[in-house]
Design a protein around this motif. Structure first.
Motif, mmCIF file in Angstrom:
data_model
loop_
_atom_site.group_PDB
_atom_site.id
_atom_site.type_symbol
_atom_site.label_atom_id
_atom_site.label_comp_id
_atom_site.label_asym_id
_atom_site.label_seq_id
_atom_site.Cartn_x
_atom_site.Cartn_y
_atom_site.Cartn_z
ATOM 1 N N PHE A 20 -12.819 7.065 8.284
ATOM 2 C CA PHE A 20 -13.559 6.300 7.528
ATOM 3 C C PHE A 20 -12.706 5.704 6.503
ATOM 4 N N ASN A 21 -12.564 4.266 5.929
ATOM 5 C CA ASN A 21 -12.057 4.013 5.351
ATOM 6 C C ASN A 21 -12.254 4.879 3.461
ATOM 7 N N PHE A 26 -18.277 5.862 4.485
ATOM 8 C CA PHE A 26 -18.726 6.934 5.629
ATOM 9 C C PHE A 26 -19.856 7.644 5.203
ATOM 10 N N PHE A 27 -20.934 7.739 4.394
ATOM 11 C CA PHE A 27 -22.485 7.911 4.220
ATOM 12 C C PHE A 27 -23.185 6.832 4.693
ATOM 13 N N GLU A 28 -22.748 5.187 4.881
ATOM 14 C CA GLU A 28 -23.182 3.918 5.050
ATOM 15 C C GLU A 28 -23.271 4.430 6.773
ATOM 16 N N HIS A 29 -22.504 4.757 7.915
ATOM 17 C CA HIS A 29 -22.311 4.835 8.914
ATOM 18 C C HIS A 29 -22.588 6.125 9.265
ATOM 19 N N THR A 30 -22.861 7.075 8.309
ATOM 20 C CA THR A 30 -24.034 8.034 9.034
ATOM 21 C C THR A 30 -25.128 8.257 8.607
ATOM 22 N N GLU A 31 -25.619 7.324 8.394
ATOM 23 C CA GLU A 31 -27.225 7.482 7.237
ATOM 24 C C GLU A 31 -28.215 7.752 7.785
ATOM 25 N N HIS A 32 -28.019 7.949 9.912
ATOM 26 C CA HIS A 32 -29.188 8.010 10.896
ATOM 27 C C HIS A 32 -28.081 8.612 11.494
ATOM 28 N N PHE A 36 -23.714 14.586 12.756
ATOM 29 C CA PHE A 36 -22.408 13.905 12.392
ATOM 30 C C PHE A 36 -21.867 13.990 10.855
ATOM 31 N N ARG A 37 -23.159 13.542 10.010
ATOM 32 C CA ARG A 37 -22.460 13.632 8.173
ATOM 33 C C ARG A 37 -22.589 15.121 7.852
ATOM 34 N N GLU A 38 -23.692 15.905 8.606
ATOM 35 C CA GLU A 38 -24.029 17.545 8.328
ATOM 36 C C GLU A 38 -21.787 18.222 8.917
ATOM 37 N N LYS A 39 -21.636 17.507 9.534
ATOM 38 C CA LYS A 39 -20.640 18.708 9.991
ATOM 39 C C LYS A 39 -19.287 18.167 9.540
ATOM 40 N N VAL A 40 -19.183 16.735 9.419
ATOM 41 C CA VAL A 40 -18.232 16.077 7.854
ATOM 42 C C VAL A 40 -18.527 16.598 6.835
ATOM 43 N N ILE A 41 -19.675 17.236 6.176
ATOM 44 C CA ILE A 41 -19.751 17.649 4.886
ATOM 45 C C ILE A 41 -19.317 18.955 5.079
ATOM 46 N N ARG A 42 -19.761 19.642 6.127
ATOM 47 C CA ARG A 42 -19.166 21.043 6.119
ATOM 48 C C ARG A 42 -17.823 21.281 6.135
ATOM 49 N N LYS A 43 -16.620 20.141 7.059
ATOM 50 C CA LYS A 43 -15.696 20.362 7.109
ATOM 51 C C LYS A 43 -14.983 20.104 5.532
ATOM 52 N N VAL A 44 -15.694 18.585 4.758
ATOM 53 C CA VAL A 44 -14.733 18.922 3.333
ATOM 54 C C VAL A 44 -15.572 20.155 2.749
ATOM 55 N N GLU A 70 -19.164 37.116 0.955
ATOM 56 C CA GLU A 70 -20.183 36.770 -0.186
ATOM 57 C C GLU A 70 -21.260 35.352 0.111
ATOM 58 N N SER A 71 -22.080 35.826 0.356
ATOM 59 C CA SER A 71 -23.019 34.496 0.243
ATOM 60 C C SER A 71 -23.610 33.920 -0.282
ATOM 61 N N LEU A 72 -24.356 32.545 -0.234
ATOM 62 C CA LEU A 72 -24.948 32.185 -0.954
ATOM 63 C C LEU A 72 -27.350 31.627 0.130
ATOM 64 N N LYS A 73 -27.354 31.472 -0.869
ATOM 65 C CA LYS A 73 -29.078 30.973 -0.601
ATOM 66 C C LYS A 73 -29.294 29.559 0.803
ATOM 67 N N ILE A 74 -28.074 28.454 0.585
ATOM 68 C CA ILE A 74 -27.549 27.448 0.498
ATOM 69 C C ILE A 74 -27.906 27.657 2.183
ATOM 70 N N GLU A 75 -27.768 27.081 3.447
ATOM 71 C CA GLU A 75 -27.960 26.930 4.811
ATOM 72 C C GLU A 75 -28.308 25.686 5.420
ATOM 73 N N ASN A 76 -27.486 24.671 5.163
ATOM 74 C CA ASN A 76 -27.439 23.411 5.427
ATOM 75 C C ASN A 76 -26.781 22.119 4.086
ATOM 76 N N PHE A 77 -26.540 20.746 4.262
ATOM 77 C CA PHE A 77 -26.628 19.981 3.812
ATOM 78 C C PHE A 77 -26.767 18.893 3.481
ATOM 79 N N ASN A 78 -28.079 18.735 4.108
ATOM 80 C CA ASN A 78 -29.598 17.471 4.702
ATOM 81 C C ASN A 78 -29.247 16.731 3.076
ATOM 82 N N HIS A 79 -29.376 17.629 2.160
ATOM 83 C CA HIS A 79 -29.864 17.445 0.412
ATOM 84 C C HIS A 79 -28.481 16.066 0.084
ATOM 85 N N VAL A 80 -26.955 16.130 0.739
ATOM 86 C CA VAL A 80 -26.153 15.220 0.414
ATOM 87 C C VAL A 80 -25.790 14.314 1.221
ATOM 88 N N THR A 81 -26.276 13.004 0.760
ATOM 89 C CA THR A 81 -26.408 11.869 1.097
ATOM 90 C C THR A 81 -25.477 10.311 0.694
#
Length: 152
Positions: A20-21, A26-32, A36-44, A70-81
């Motif tokens: 992605f340029n 990235f966020f525009e193309h992964t809106e739907h 995939f967006r979750e996978k990329v955000i996890r990598k970042v 040590e763990s946090l209570k975060i289970e996903n990054f769906n809230h990052v848009t």
């Protein structure tokens, strides 16, 4: 070494790994494409903060001071848009990790300074009289054998 969290560095990782340029593209193309967006955000997140999702599904990092995860209570990054939310999340995770590591380090330093710890290190030996006499007998027998060898 962990790269600095900045708009430029995050864009560089997304561009290099996924083509992605920009972060906005990235966020525009992964809106739907939420998976995939979750996978990329996890990598970042893993690249910039050393947090990753463990088998139990929680966001986890390794604490070198305690040799534990040590763990946090975060289970996903769906809230990052958006780009701003991503940078804010990275910053928050980094601050949380640094606070956790600082707390662990200070606790270890305090324990090392604690005077009670010296008492734990003092040797406490119980004398066993029977064993002492047995060893003394073995020692005298060896001494007699050595004297006998010298005479010959």
């Amino acid at each position: 070494m962990r790269p600095k969290i900045s708009n430029k560095n995050v864009a560089y990782v997304i561009r290099g790994e996924y083509g992605f340029n920009s972060i906005n593209q990235f966020f525009e193309h992964t809106e739907h494409h939420v998976m995939f967006r979750e996978k990329v955000i996890r990598k970042v997140v893993q690249e910039f903060t050393h947090y990753h999702f463990h088998n139990d599904g929680k966001l986890t990092t390794f604490n070198p001071y305690t040799n534990a995860f040590e763990s946090l209570k975060i289970e996903n990054f769906n809230h990052v848009t958006s780009k701003e939310e991503l940078l804010k999340e990275l910053s928050t995770l980094h601050k949380a990790r640094m606070a956790m590591l600082d707390k662990s380090r200070k606790k270890l330093v305090q324990l090392s300074k604690n005077k009670d710890r010296d008492k734990d290190l003092e040797p406490q030996v119980e004398r066993r009289l029977g064993r002492e006499a047995e060893l003394q007998g073995i020692h005298t027998e060896k001494g007699k054998d050595q004297d006998h060898d010298r005479e010959q």
